[in-house]
Design a protein around this motif. Structure first.
Motif, short mmCIF file in Angstrom:
data_model
loop_
_atom_site.label_atom_id
_atom_site.label_comp_id
_atom_site.label_asym_id
_atom_site.label_seq_id
_atom_site.Cartn_x
_atom_site.Cartn_y
_atom_site.Cartn_z
N GLY A 258 0.81 -1.21 0.00
CA GLY A 258 0.00 0.00 0.00
C GLY A 258 0.84 1.26 0.00
N LEU A 259 1.86 1.31 0.85
CA LEU A 259 2.69 2.52 0.91
C LEU A 259 3.66 2.60 -0.25
N LEU A 260 4.06 1.45 -0.83
CA LEU A 260 4.82 1.48 -2.08
C LEU A 260 4.00 2.20 -3.15
N LEU A 261 2.72 1.85 -3.20
CA LEU A 261 1.82 2.45 -4.18
C LEU A 261 1.61 3.94 -3.91
N VAL A 262 1.35 4.29 -2.64
CA VAL A 262 1.08 5.69 -2.28
C VAL A 262 2.26 6.59 -2.63
N TYR A 263 3.46 6.22 -2.16
CA TYR A 263 4.60 7.10 -2.36
C TYR A 263 5.22 6.96 -3.74
N GLY A 264 5.07 5.80 -4.37
CA GLY A 264 5.52 5.66 -5.74
C GLY A 264 4.72 6.56 -6.67
#
Length: 441
Positions: A258-264
């Protein structure tokens, strides 16, 4: 603050003061976080500092790595010096770090500035959440945290306009100089923000706490149930006892994706949209729409979870996010693309929140804070990996795969949270956990 719904006028003024000051601090946090992604297309185009696409991804990860350090150490530091001092220190740190970025003559110094900014950004958000939660009683803590998080996305919107108005005519350094402006807010924060009542009582500063509580007609908090360090480690071990270990790991993996997706996406959205053929103005408009969607999503996520269940909403939200992110790799009419970006922002920015809500639901009351905190901490490694991944794909000439890679991260989080929910046994010990939505910071 008193749990009674009939708060005094002074108590309401205190709550508004704390929320208002913290909202402005988080606004500056969002501006500083998103400004790099907003100016990155221009920096790559003009070869500023000699940055290559691969280095650009590394630099994006430096900030998120700094946020990981800041988030993991914020609680310990706040327990020592107080939440107010930590907030003042964090705003000062990321503002001065932006000045370092603005004057940097090379990638190394710029990277140091982004790393230090990340430390300040990562420490501010959980501290601000704790602060507003401390003063928002009467069953409104979740709503107050949701309102606070709109400031983070408002800062993202502001970053797009700063880049749009200043970068082309003045240069990319001007955007980072704007991020130094919060230094002017530091004296206001230091003078007007009250210290956490919980901190004052826990530190034995009872006279100071009584004076503050009496001034605003609020009750002193009860800190007799505060966990010791030993208790907190025992709560962490409890997440792996029996069959709980598999569920814990699934939540951590879902948070990582989820945070890979958010910050990516937050780092690379303007650049990837430029690669799809849109001009810089349109690419920055996408940032505005993405963050507007984030504001809307934060305000509706809790209601959806209350009605249909946080695990179900988390899985559905990630599925819709994956579809939206993948569609961004397809050339569509501009109006349709604007709509897809907005809806992707709605689902993406609250999908991670639903992971925290799910963990909160499944945890026992005495381990809930530990469960949510470590799920967030493990997810931060994804926040570091996402910007790096986008940079590597771009450097290898596979920028068109960026949206596909991020969409797959959304699918993985959907799968992990779905399996974890299916494996969960028993009912949550406290149904009020449905209200305890924690944000993506």
């Amino acid at each position: 603050m008193s749990s009674s719904p009939a708060l005094s006028a002074r108590a309401r003024r205190l709550a508004l003061l704390v929320v208002g000051l913290c909202w402005l601090a988080v606004l500056f946090d969002g501006l500083d976080m998103f400004i790099y992604g907003s100016v990155l297309p221009h920096m790559l185009e003009t070869k500023a500092l000699g940055i290559t696409p691969g280095q650009a991804g590394d630099l994006g990860s430096y900030a998120t790595f700094g946020m990981l350090i800041g988030a993991l150490t914020a609680g310990t530091i706040a327990d020592r010096i107080g939440r107010k001092k930590l907030m003042v220190g964090c705003v000062t740190l990321f503002s001065l770090a932006s000045a370092l970025c603005a004057v940097s003559g090379g990638v190394a110094v710029f990277g140091l500035g982004r790393t230090l900014a990340g430390v300040g950004l990562g420490g501010l958000l959980p501290t601000a959440i704790s602060m507003v939660s401390d003063y928002a009683r009467g069953g409104r803590a979740a709503l107050t945290v949701g309102v606070l998080m709109t400031a983070h996305h408002a800062g993202g919107i502001l970053s797009a306009y700063v880049a749009k108005w200043l970068v082309e005519p003045v240069g990319w350094r001007s955007a980072f100089w704007v991020c130094v402006v919060p230094l002017l807010f530091v004296p206001v924060l230091a003078k007007m923000l009250p210290e956490s009542l919980s901190f004052l009582v826990a530190k034995g500063r009872t006279e100071e706490a009584r004076a503050l509580a009496g001034r605003y007609e609020v009750e002193l908090p009860d800190t007799t149930g505060r966990k010791t360090a030993t208790d907190r480690w025992d709560a962490l071990r409890g997440l792996f006892r029996g069959g709980a270990w598999s569920q814990t790991l699934l939540y951590w993996l879902a948070s990582f994706g989820g945070l890979l997706l958010v910050y990516g996406v937050a780092t690379w959205l303007p650049t990837l949209m430029r690669g799809e053929g849109y001009n810089l103005g349109s690419a920055l408009t996408f940032v505005v729409l993405f963050n507007l969607g984030g504001i809307v999503g934060m305000l509706i996520a809790g209601r959806a979870a209350d009605r249909f269940g946080a695990p179900r909403i988390s899985a559905i939200w990630f599925a819709l996010t994956a579809v939206g992110v993948f569609l961004l790799s397809v050339r569509m009419p501009l109006g349709v693309t604007f709509l897809v970006v907005f809806l992707t922002g709605v689902f993406l920015n609250s999908a991670q929140t639903m992971i925290y809500a799910t963990v909160s639901l499944r945890a026992t009351p005495d381990s809930r804070a530990t469960a949510v905190g470590w799920t967030s901490g493990m997810g931060r490694f994804g926040a570091v990996f996402g910007p790096w991944l986008g940079g590597q794909l771009l450097a290898e000439g596979h920028g068109d795969w960026g949206f596909t890679a991020f969409a797959l991260a959304g699918v993985s989080s959907m799968v992990f949270i779905g399996i974890a929910a299916l494996r969960a046994t028993g009912r949550p010990a406290d149904d009020k956990a449905r209200q305890e939505l924690v944000t993506t910071g």
